[in-house]
Motif scaffolding. Structure first.
Motif, PDB file in Angstrom:
ATOM      1  N   UNK A   1       6.563  -6.574   0.782  1.00  0.00           N
ATOM      2  CA  UNK A   1       5.956  -5.326   0.324  1.00  0.00           C
ATOM      3  C   UNK A   1       5.345  -5.483  -1.056  1.00  0.00           C
ATOM      4  N   UNK A   2       5.969  -6.351  -1.892  1.00  0.00           N
ATOM      5  CA  UNK A   2       5.424  -6.563  -3.228  1.00  0.00           C
ATOM      6  C   UNK A   2       4.041  -7.202  -3.172  1.00  0.00           C
ATOM      7  N   UNK A   3       3.759  -7.934  -2.107  1.00  0.00           N
ATOM      8  CA  UNK A   3       2.471  -8.613  -1.976  1.00  0.00           C
ATOM      9  C   UNK A   3       1.400  -7.749  -1.326  1.00  0.00           C
ATOM     10  N   UNK A   4       1.759  -6.556  -0.863  1.00  0.00           N
ATOM     11  CA  UNK A   4       0.789  -5.663  -0.237  1.00  0.00           C
ATOM     12  C   UNK A   4      -0.048  -5.006  -1.323  1.00  0.00           C
ATOM     13  N   UNK A   5      -1.373  -5.072  -1.246  1.00  0.00           N
ATOM     14  CA  UNK A   5      -2.219  -4.429  -2.265  1.00  0.00           C
ATOM     15  C   UNK A   5      -1.923  -2.936  -2.372  1.00  0.00           C
ATOM     16  N   UNK A   6      -2.011  -2.408  -3.582  1.00  0.00           N
ATOM     17  CA  UNK A   6      -1.680  -1.001  -3.827  1.00  0.00           C
ATOM     18  C   UNK A   6      -2.500  -0.055  -2.961  1.00  0.00           C
ATOM     19  N   UNK A   7      -3.778  -0.376  -2.755  1.00  0.00           N
ATOM     20  CA  UNK A   7      -4.636   0.550  -2.017  1.00  0.00           C
ATOM     21  C   UNK A   7      -4.225   0.709  -0.550  1.00  0.00           C
ATOM     22  N   UNK A   8      -3.438  -0.228  -0.023  1.00  0.00           N
ATOM     23  CA  UNK A   8      -3.032  -0.140   1.377  1.00  0.00           C
ATOM     24  C   UNK A   8      -2.019   0.970   1.627  1.00  0.00           C
ATOM     25  N   UNK A   9      -1.451   1.528   0.562  1.00  0.00           N
ATOM     26  CA  UNK A   9      -0.492   2.627   0.754  1.00  0.00           C
ATOM     27  C   UNK A   9      -1.124   3.847   1.396  1.00  0.00           C
TER      28      UNK A   9
ATOM     29  N   UNK B   1     -16.258  -4.351   8.460  1.00  0.00           N
ATOM     30  CA  UNK B   1     -14.810  -4.210   8.315  1.00  0.00           C
ATOM     31  C   UNK B   1     -14.389  -4.100   6.854  1.00  0.00           C
ATOM     32  N   UNK B   2     -15.078  -4.793   5.951  1.00  0.00           N
ATOM     33  CA  UNK B   2     -14.722  -4.770   4.535  1.00  0.00           C
ATOM     34  C   UNK B   2     -14.904  -3.394   3.899  1.00  0.00           C
ATOM     35  N   UNK B   3     -15.609  -2.492   4.607  1.00  0.00           N
ATOM     36  CA  UNK B   3     -15.825  -1.153   4.071  1.00  0.00           C
ATOM     37  C   UNK B   3     -14.513  -0.381   3.937  1.00  0.00           C
ATOM     38  N   UNK B   4     -13.569  -0.646   4.836  1.00  0.00           N
ATOM     39  CA  UNK B   4     -12.281   0.041   4.752  1.00  0.00           C
ATOM     40  C   UNK B   4     -11.617  -0.266   3.411  1.00  0.00           C
ATOM     41  N   UNK B   5     -11.603  -1.534   3.036  1.00  0.00           N
ATOM     42  CA  UNK B   5     -10.997  -1.901   1.753  1.00  0.00           C
ATOM     43  C   UNK B   5     -11.730  -1.230   0.599  1.00  0.00           C
ATOM     44  N   UNK B   6     -13.054  -1.213   0.640  1.00  0.00           N
ATOM     45  CA  UNK B   6     -13.831  -0.603  -0.444  1.00  0.00           C
ATOM     46  C   UNK B   6     -13.492   0.886  -0.580  1.00  0.00           C
ATOM     47  N   UNK B   7     -13.347   1.562   0.554  1.00  0.00           N
ATOM     48  CA  UNK B   7     -13.021   2.994   0.528  1.00  0.00           C
ATOM     49  C   UNK B   7     -11.599   3.209   0.030  1.00  0.00           C
ATOM     50  N   UNK B   8     -10.660   2.402   0.497  1.00  0.00           N
ATOM     51  CA  UNK B   8      -9.270   2.544   0.059  1.00  0.00           C
ATOM     52  C   UNK B   8      -9.146   2.304  -1.441  1.00  0.00           C
TER      53      UNK B   8
ATOM     54  N   UNK C   1     -11.455   2.877  -3.611  1.00  0.00           N
ATOM     55  CA  UNK C   1     -12.057   4.041  -4.258  1.00  0.00           C
ATOM     56  C   UNK C   1     -11.086   5.213  -4.232  1.00  0.00           C
ATOM     57  N   UNK C   2     -10.423   5.407  -3.097  1.00  0.00           N
ATOM     58  CA  UNK C   2      -9.421   6.470  -2.977  1.00  0.00           C
ATOM     59  C   UNK C   2      -8.297   6.256  -3.985  1.00  0.00           C
ATOM     60  N   UNK C   3      -7.823   5.021  -4.093  1.00  0.00           N
ATOM     61  CA  UNK C   3      -6.695   4.718  -4.969  1.00  0.00           C
ATOM     62  C   UNK C   3      -7.045   4.921  -6.441  1.00  0.00           C
ATOM     63  N   UNK C   4      -8.310   4.797  -6.773  1.00  0.00           N
ATOM     64  CA  UNK C   4      -8.749   4.954  -8.166  1.00  0.00           C
ATOM     65  C   UNK C   4      -9.050   6.399  -8.529  1.00  0.00           C
TER      66      UNK C   4
END
Length: 313
Positions: free
Chosen positions: A5-13, A160-167, A169-172
């Motif tokens: 879990x420590x290795x999971x990027x913050x935005x994936x929450x 597919x990389x758009x999901x990460x970009x949006x997440x 942005x959401x996290x910020x």
């Protein structure tokens, strides 16, 4: 916390596993005619080669003979070409309200992962799951965060990389300044390059008449509109009984009042506010979806997508 879990990027929450797995089995299909660039499930205004017949037109030299209607030729001894309605991908833009009022949580908000969600967090989870769902359908999705002005603008992409970009942005994004819905919506309506789906996540606080004009601007530009109206249970029913300090989340103002003296007039204004928004959305054929943060976000979104799939709102 485990090493994994420590290795999971913050935005994936913002994509919790159980909720995402359940909602990913649903789909969001456009009701209006769309424009796009790859084959999908949404009807396009252009003629192409798909399974849904549209019309005949008379043959002209250079047409593909494979599209001749041989039955018409045998019956009328005339050459006609069969045209079909092309199917296309959906291009969606999610508008996420990050104004100060969206920072309100309340004591009746649904508990998720040990805390009560603010309206903004509730909207962020919905935005994240919708983005994941749309990309999974091979559709394009973008996001705009705003308060009294556009904070960030991410144009719609289908990769597919758009999901990460949006997440990310959401996290910020955090609740911040005053609300300014109408001017922002007018600007966004002009910036979205082609017709598509506009999904609004907001408490819609502001001048109702100006807001409805701005939503009509999206319809004028041929966009389909979904309004997910997010409010806290306390805002809807004003359950306060004793002297309470009310703080304006968009200014330094605060006031101590007896809620009992305000309840009747407050609830009357809320009823009129909700009625005006609902009626205005109905006039422009926008989906109006009132959501209370008391209902878990995954259940609220699942219920809406199921109703939409059945043809309801």
């Amino acid at each position: 916390m485990s090493p994994d879990l420590q290795n999971v990027p913050r935005h994936m929450r913002w994509l919790p596993g159980a909720s995402t797995a359940t909602l990913a089995r649903l789909e969001l299909v456009a009701r209006s005619v769309m424009e796009g660039f790859v084959s999908g499930r949404h009807r396009s205004p252009h003629k192409g080669f798909s399974v849904e017949f549209a019309e005949h037109r008379q043959y002209t030299p250079g047409d593909d003979l494979r599209n001749l209607d041989w039955r018409v030729l045998a019956r009328k001894d005339r050459y006609y070409i069969k045209q079909y309605v092309e199917e296309t991908n959906l291009r969606a833009t999610i508008l996420l309200d990050a104004s100060g009022s969206m920072g309100y949580s309340g004591e009746q908000a649904a508990v998720f992962e040990g805390r009560r969600l603010s309206k903004l967090e509730y909207a962020q989870y919905i935005a994240a799951v919708l983005s994941y769902l749309l990309i999974g359908q091979q559709d394009a999705v973008g996001m705009v965060t705003f308060d009294s002005a556009i904070r960030s603008y991410l144009p719609a992409r289908a990769r597919a990389s758009q999901v990460r970009a949006i997440l990310e942005q959401i996290d910020a994004t955090a609740a911040g300044n005053d609300t300014g819905l109408a001017p922002v919506f007018h600007e966004i309506a002009e910036r979205i390059p082609r017709r598509g789906l506009v999904i609004v996540l907001s408490d819609l606080f502001g001048d109702t008449a100006e807001l409805l004009k701005a939503l009509h601007h999206f319809r004028y530009r041929k966009h389909e509109v979904i309004v997910l109206h997010i409010m806290a249970e306390e805002e809807l029913f004003f359950p306060f009984d004793s002297f309470t300090e009310f703080i304006d989340l968009e200014s330094p103002r605060h006031v101590d009042v007896d809620p009992k003296t305000l309840r009747a007039s407050y609830l009357d204004r809320v009823r009129r506010f909700l009625k005006e928004i609902s009626a205005g959305c109905g006039e422009i054929s926008a989906d109006y979806v009132p959501l209370s943060t008391k209902t878990p976000f995954d259940k609220a979104l699942s219920d809406y997508l199921a109703r939409r799939h059945r043809g309801g709102k």
